[in-house]
Write an enzyme that holds these catalytic residues in place. Structure first.
Site, PDB file in Angstrom:
ATOM      1  CG  HIS A  80      41.079  39.746  45.663  1.00 57.03           C
ATOM      2  ND1 HIS A  80      39.849  39.681  45.039  1.00 57.03           N
ATOM      3  CD2 HIS A  80      40.836  40.098  46.955  1.00 57.03           C
ATOM      4  CE1 HIS A  80      38.901  39.969  45.921  1.00 57.03           C
ATOM      5  NE2 HIS A  80      39.475  40.232  47.089  1.00 57.03           N
ATOM      6  CD  GLU A  83      41.259  38.016  42.202  1.00 55.91           C
ATOM      7  OE1 GLU A  83      40.909  39.051  41.619  1.00 55.91           O
ATOM      8  OE2 GLU A  83      40.574  37.452  43.065  1.00 55.91           O
ATOM      9  CG  HIS A 177      38.615  41.453  41.074  1.00 59.36           C
ATOM     10  ND1 HIS A 177      38.975  41.188  42.371  1.00 59.36           N
ATOM     11  CD2 HIS A 177      38.387  42.784  41.020  1.00 59.36           C
ATOM     12  CE1 HIS A 177      38.954  42.309  43.083  1.00 59.36           C
ATOM     13  NE2 HIS A 177      38.594  43.299  42.280  1.00 59.36           N
ATOM     14  CD  GLU A 240      35.440  38.304  39.692  1.00 56.93           C
ATOM     15  OE1 GLU A 240      36.441  37.628  39.378  1.00 56.93           O
ATOM     16  OE2 GLU A 240      35.245  38.742  40.834  1.00 56.93           O
TER      17      GLU A 240
HETATM   18 ZN   LIG Z   1      39.255  39.315  43.168  1.00 54.90          ZN
END
Ligand SMILES: [Zn+2]
Length: 353
Positions: A80, A83, A177, A240
């Site tokens: 992404h 990020e 992420h 994450e």
């Molecule tokens: Zn992500």
């Protein structure tokens, strides 16, 4: 040298494609064999395994068979594009490897996922790349992300066909992420569904890395980590590590635990130890899928990940369908009413005790 600027200007790769150097004056030490497999995809192999060792060293290596094992590791960031913290961490690791400050024990693939989206500070250009793996890109119109998913899958196959990688038995993939919203657990790992058991030493590494929670998926999906787990038997997870912020605004000290844990993996060390309270574990029970324009989520936009909701509460509805909270699946993850039709608008989790 500002590697991040070079990366974003596409100079990190142009000048160094198929050469053992980054730009003009930053080379990898002779112990590392480097090659770019695609834009933003750098393969690094420890060279020592190719060289015959002096006899004394051969004997000392044989006495410790664990020392000799070379594993395979993939670390990806920027799947992404907005990020940024994971990209900065990857740049930091790359720089340490190039300067010889971080020894390379294992076969390593570093991936900067979505460069066009990174340049524009956007999550994606056409569609969410992290829903497209395992051939699912064919279900999307041809665009920036569907092309990249196809390219990354082919590059990963090429990497796993490398003799040094084929000779390794353990494969790991960390896909880094940051989350869009706040979270009751700031750092957590999502483990893809897999029919085989999760490797104990991988779960131990996640625990030692001082993240706050683990989430176990109940179904296969189109994420990058699912792809490497399903097709290459890798111990994979989506990690994450905090909240989305623009480049330059990340306090990298907040991610020092993750950085140290990744350095350990790369160098084949076991120096990290858990300092935080117990790691919480959750399993996915249900996915809320948006199938209609009438879809609505009945929680505030700023609801944090892992918020506990009361039994019976109607969390979402759309034409002919409603989702109510049923214990023990009281926890909401990634609630987002604004996803495209057909995509996931949230996950309902139960705590594993
Ligand atoms: Zn992500």
């Amino acid at each position: 040298m500002d590697l991040l600027a070079l990366l974003l200007e596409n100079k990190l790769f142009e000048n160094s494609l198929f050469e053992n150097k980054i730009e003009n004056n930053l080379c990898f030490p002779p112990t590392i064999k480097s090659s770019w497999l695609a834009e933003g995809v750098l393969q690094l192999l420890p060279r020592s395994q190719e060289l015959p060792l002096p006899q004394e060293l051969q004997q000392s290596q044989q006495s410790s068979s664990q020392e000799k094992t070379v594993d395979t590791l993939i670390i990806s960031a920027g799947i992404h594009g907005n990020e940024t913290a994971p990209v900065e961490i990857l740049i930091q690791l790359l720089s340490q490897l190039a300067q010889g400050h971080l020894p390379l024990k294992h076969n390593l693939l570093l991936i900067f996922g979505n460069l066009p989206a990174m340049r524009e500070g956007r999550r994606y250009i056409d569609n969410d790349l992290n829903r497209m793996f395992g051939g699912r890109y064919q279900n999307f119109p041809l665009g920036n992300e569907s092309k990249r998913a196809m390219e990354l899958e082919s590059v990963i196959r090429q990497f796993f066909n490398e003799p040094a990688v084929m000779a390794s038995t353990r494969h790991r993939h960390l896909d880094l992420h940051t989350a869009i919203r706040g979270s009751c657990h700031e750092q957590f790992a999502l483990l893809p569904y897999q029919p085989r058991e999760y490797a104990a030493d991988f779960l131990q590494w996640l625990e030692d890395s001082d993240i706050d929670a683990l989430v176990f998926h109940n179904k296969v999906g189109g994420t990058f980590s699912n792809f490497t787990s399903e097709y290459f038997n890798a111990d994979s997870c989506t990690l994450e590590i905090g909240k989305v912020l623009p480049f330059g605004q990340n306090e990298l000290a907040r991610f020092s635990n993750i950085t140290a844990a990744l350095q350990d993996l790369i160098a084949g060390l076991f120096s990290i130890k858990r300092e935080k309270p117990t790691l919480e574990r959750y399993r996915v029970v249900d996915a809320i899928i948006k199938k209609h324009d009438s879809f609505q989520l009945n929680i505030p936009e700023d609801t944090k990940n892992f918020t506990e909701l009361p039994e019976g509460f109607e969390i979402a509805r759309q034409q002919n369908q409603s989702w109510k909270i049923t214990s023990p699946a009281n926890f909401i993850l990634f609630p987002n009413a604004h996803v495209a039709i057909g995509l996931r608008a949230g996950l309902l989790l139960a705590k594993v005790t």
